[in-house]
Design a protein around this motif. Sequence first.
Motif, mmCIF file in Angstrom:
data_model
loop_
_atom_site.group_PDB
_atom_site.id
_atom_site.type_symbol
_atom_site.label_atom_id
_atom_site.label_comp_id
_atom_site.label_asym_id
_atom_site.label_seq_id
_atom_site.Cartn_x
_atom_site.Cartn_y
_atom_site.Cartn_z
ATOM 1 N N PRO A 116 0.819 -1.216 0.000
ATOM 2 C CA PRO A 116 0.000 0.000 0.000
ATOM 3 C C PRO A 116 0.856 1.269 0.000
ATOM 4 C CG PRO A 116 -0.834 -1.578 1.602
ATOM 5 C CD PRO A 116 0.489 -2.102 1.133
ATOM 6 N N LYS A 117 0.262 2.347 -0.489
ATOM 7 C CA LYS A 117 0.957 3.630 -0.594
ATOM 8 C C LYS A 117 1.434 4.122 0.766
ATOM 9 C CE LYS A 117 0.028 8.491 -1.761
ATOM 10 N NZ LYS A 117 -0.981 9.443 -2.315
ATOM 11 N N ASN A 118 0.582 4.005 1.785
ATOM 12 C CA ASN A 118 0.969 4.522 3.105
ATOM 13 C C ASN A 118 2.100 3.705 3.725
ATOM 14 O OD1 ASN A 118 -0.916 2.408 3.330
ATOM 15 N ND2 ASN A 118 -1.422 2.983 5.432
ATOM 16 N N TRP A 119 2.193 2.412 3.369
ATOM 17 C CA TRP A 119 3.310 1.602 3.862
ATOM 18 C C TRP A 119 4.623 2.102 3.267
ATOM 19 C CZ3 TRP A 119 1.959 -4.360 4.087
ATOM 20 C CH2 TRP A 119 0.832 -4.535 4.915
ATOM 21 N N MET A 120 4.610 2.341 1.963
ATOM 22 C CA MET A 120 5.825 2.834 1.316
ATOM 23 C C MET A 120 6.222 4.193 1.886
ATOM 24 S SD MET A 120 8.282 2.392 -0.834
ATOM 25 C CE MET A 120 7.851 1.149 -2.076
ATOM 26 N N ARG A 121 5.235 5.038 2.136
ATOM 27 C CA ARG A 121 5.526 6.352 2.707
ATOM 28 C C ARG A 121 6.161 6.218 4.091
ATOM 29 N NH1 ARG A 121 0.834 8.563 1.877
ATOM 30 N NH2 ARG A 121 -0.006 7.995 3.919
ATOM 31 N N ASP A 122 5.640 5.296 4.909
ATOM 32 C CA ASP A 122 6.207 5.082 6.250
ATOM 33 C C ASP A 122 7.632 4.546 6.175
ATOM 34 O OD1 ASP A 122 3.851 5.949 7.323
ATOM 35 O OD2 ASP A 122 3.062 3.935 7.753
ATOM 36 N N LYS A 123 7.880 3.636 5.227
ATOM 37 C CA LYS A 123 9.220 3.062 5.095
ATOM 38 C C LYS A 123 10.227 4.120 4.637
ATOM 39 C CE LYS A 123 7.679 -1.686 4.300
ATOM 40 N NZ LYS A 123 8.255 -2.204 5.565
ATOM 41 N N GLN A 148 23.418 2.478 7.477
ATOM 42 C CA GLN A 148 24.412 2.653 6.425
ATOM 43 C C GLN A 148 24.841 4.113 6.249
ATOM 44 O OE1 GLN A 148 21.761 0.679 6.210
ATOM 45 N NE2 GLN A 148 22.986 -1.199 6.346
ATOM 46 N N ALA A 149 23.959 5.038 6.548
ATOM 47 C CA ALA A 149 24.285 6.453 6.345
ATOM 48 C C ALA A 149 23.489 7.296 7.326
ATOM 49 C CB ALA A 149 23.959 6.867 4.907
ATOM 50 N N PRO A 150 24.022 8.437 7.732
ATOM 51 C CA PRO A 150 23.282 9.293 8.660
ATOM 52 C C PRO A 150 22.032 9.855 8.011
ATOM 53 C CG PRO A 150 25.198 10.444 7.799
ATOM 54 C CD PRO A 150 25.306 9.036 7.330
ATOM 55 N N GLY A 151 20.950 9.896 8.758
ATOM 56 C CA GLY A 151 19.708 10.442 8.233
ATOM 57 C C GLY A 151 19.622 11.936 8.476
ATOM 58 N N GLY A 152 18.466 12.508 8.153
ATOM 59 C CA GLY A 152 18.313 13.944 8.276
ATOM 60 C C GLY A 152 17.630 14.375 9.553
ATOM 61 N N GLY A 153 17.252 13.405 10.396
ATOM 62 C CA GLY A 153 16.567 13.764 11.629
ATOM 63 C C GLY A 153 15.061 13.659 11.474
ATOM 64 N N GLU A 154 14.357 14.280 12.396
ATOM 65 C CA GLU A 154 12.901 14.159 12.420
ATOM 66 C C GLU A 154 12.277 14.695 11.130
ATOM 67 O OE1 GLU A 154 9.122 15.354 15.292
ATOM 68 O OE2 GLU A 154 11.188 15.744 15.937
ATOM 69 N N ILE A 155 11.307 13.930 10.631
ATOM 70 C CA ILE A 155 10.685 14.253 9.346
ATOM 71 C C ILE A 155 9.301 14.852 9.569
ATOM 72 C CG2 ILE A 155 9.719 13.240 7.236
ATOM 73 C CD1 ILE A 155 12.072 11.299 7.250
ATOM 74 N N GLN A 156 9.046 15.938 8.876
ATOM 75 C CA GLN A 156 7.766 16.633 8.992
ATOM 76 C C GLN A 156 6.716 16.069 8.043
ATOM 77 O OE1 GLN A 156 8.133 20.900 8.685
ATOM 78 N NE2 GLN A 156 6.000 21.180 8.108
ATOM 79 N N ASP A 157 7.156 15.692 6.819
ATOM 80 C CA ASP A 157 6.182 15.224 5.829
ATOM 81 C C ASP A 157 6.890 14.413 4.747
ATOM 82 O OD1 ASP A 157 3.446 15.320 4.567
ATOM 83 O OD2 ASP A 157 4.599 16.283 2.977
ATOM 84 N N VAL A 158 6.161 13.436 4.205
ATOM 85 C CA VAL A 158 6.629 12.661 3.056
ATOM 86 C C VAL A 158 5.533 12.694 1.998
ATOM 87 C CG1 VAL A 158 7.341 10.411 2.178
ATOM 88 C CG2 VAL A 158 8.068 11.140 4.462
ATOM 89 N N THR A 159 5.851 13.249 0.846
ATOM 90 C CA THR A 159 4.903 13.273 -0.270
ATOM 91 C C THR A 159 5.363 12.256 -1.295
ATOM 92 O OG1 THR A 159 4.486 15.629 0.084
ATOM 93 C CG2 THR A 159 3.796 14.711 -2.015
ATOM 94 N N TYR A 160 4.645 11.142 -1.348
ATOM 95 C CA TYR A 160 5.026 10.037 -2.233
ATOM 96 C C TYR A 160 3.998 9.900 -3.345
ATOM 97 C CZ TYR A 160 5.409 5.183 -3.823
ATOM 98 O OH TYR A 160 5.493 4.046 -4.592
ATOM 99 N N THR A 161 4.492 9.779 -4.579
ATOM 100 C CA THR A 161 3.612 9.645 -5.741
ATOM 101 C C THR A 161 3.793 8.267 -6.357
ATOM 102 O OG1 THR A 161 3.894 12.005 -6.182
ATOM 103 C CG2 THR A 161 2.917 10.677 -7.931
ATOM 104 N N PRO A 162 2.884 7.336 -6.086
ATOM 105 C CA PRO A 162 3.002 5.993 -6.679
ATOM 106 C C PRO A 162 2.935 6.073 -8.204
ATOM 107 C CG PRO A 162 1.355 6.044 -4.925
ATOM 108 C CD PRO A 162 1.706 7.464 -5.217
ATOM 109 N N GLY A 163 3.680 5.213 -8.841
ATOM 110 C CA GLY A 163 3.683 5.192 -10.302
ATOM 111 C C GLY A 163 4.794 6.027 -10.902
ATOM 112 N N SER A 164 5.169 7.111 -10.220
ATOM 113 C CA SER A 164 6.247 7.958 -10.740
ATOM 114 C C SER A 164 7.591 7.584 -10.135
ATOM 115 C CB SER A 164 5.959 9.428 -10.444
ATOM 116 O OG SER A 164 6.053 9.687 -9.053
ATOM 117 N N GLY A 165 7.545 6.847 -9.017
ATOM 118 C CA GLY A 165 8.784 6.460 -8.354
ATOM 119 C C GLY A 165 9.512 7.617 -7.708
ATOM 120 N N THR A 166 8.771 8.666 -7.335
ATOM 121 C CA THR A 166 9.397 9.842 -6.735
ATOM 122 C C THR A 166 8.708 10.217 -5.428
ATOM 123 O OG1 THR A 166 7.960 11.386 -7.923
ATOM 124 C CG2 THR A 166 10.022 10.751 -9.002
#
Length: 218
Positions: A78-85, A95-113
């Motif tokens: 599901p789209k929301n699962w991919m967004r959570d991951k 493997q690499a340092p992250g950016g810290g706390e995330i405010q929002d993730v805008t994921y567009t299924p089908g575009s891979g972005t």
Amino acid sequence: ATKIPFRLNENQALLTFEDEEVAQRLTRMSRHCVNLDNRTANVTVKPFELDVGFLFELHITISGKKIRVSEIPELPIPKNWMRDKLELNFYKTEQAPGGGEIQDVTYTPGSGTAVITFLKPGASNKFVGHAKYPFYVEGTWFNLSVSPHFNFHLGKFQPYCRVSRKTILLKGIPEVEEDEESVQDMIEIHFQKPSNGGGEIEKIKYISRGTAYVCFEE
């Protein structure tokens, strides 16, 4: 040369002079008395506006809170699962340092972005120089493409008109009994005379009825 169409309405004429100073002088004089056979016509000279455009300043800045992620794999989840991951992955990974706390993730299924927005300003700077970023999902490692997110802002937005230096527009030519070609000849004779402020004419087009589209090259 660019061909620019112009709509010429009835009882109007366009005159293009060899010398642009003649056109400028006639425009400054504004009103002219033209002898059309048995009557005198008061016509108005207007600048010939070739086209209308817009001037603006484009400001581009790199966001300090957002990154753009691409090449996200298409998986049967599901789209929301991919967004959570994606959120968990970019918050912090082994493997690499992250950016810290995330405010929002805008994921567009089908575009891979997706666009990841971090809570703290400057967090996206941690990803500068990382063209690829590891992503673990459904038991498989993928390499995602990471790029800066650009903010675009338009400033000083204003319309402008491009005015021909050699062509004038005549308005207010009255209807007369003579045919269109004869009236055009009389207009040309008047505006060729130096005593009337005129000069040598390259082109002239007069319309007595209806409308016509005239193409000018600039």
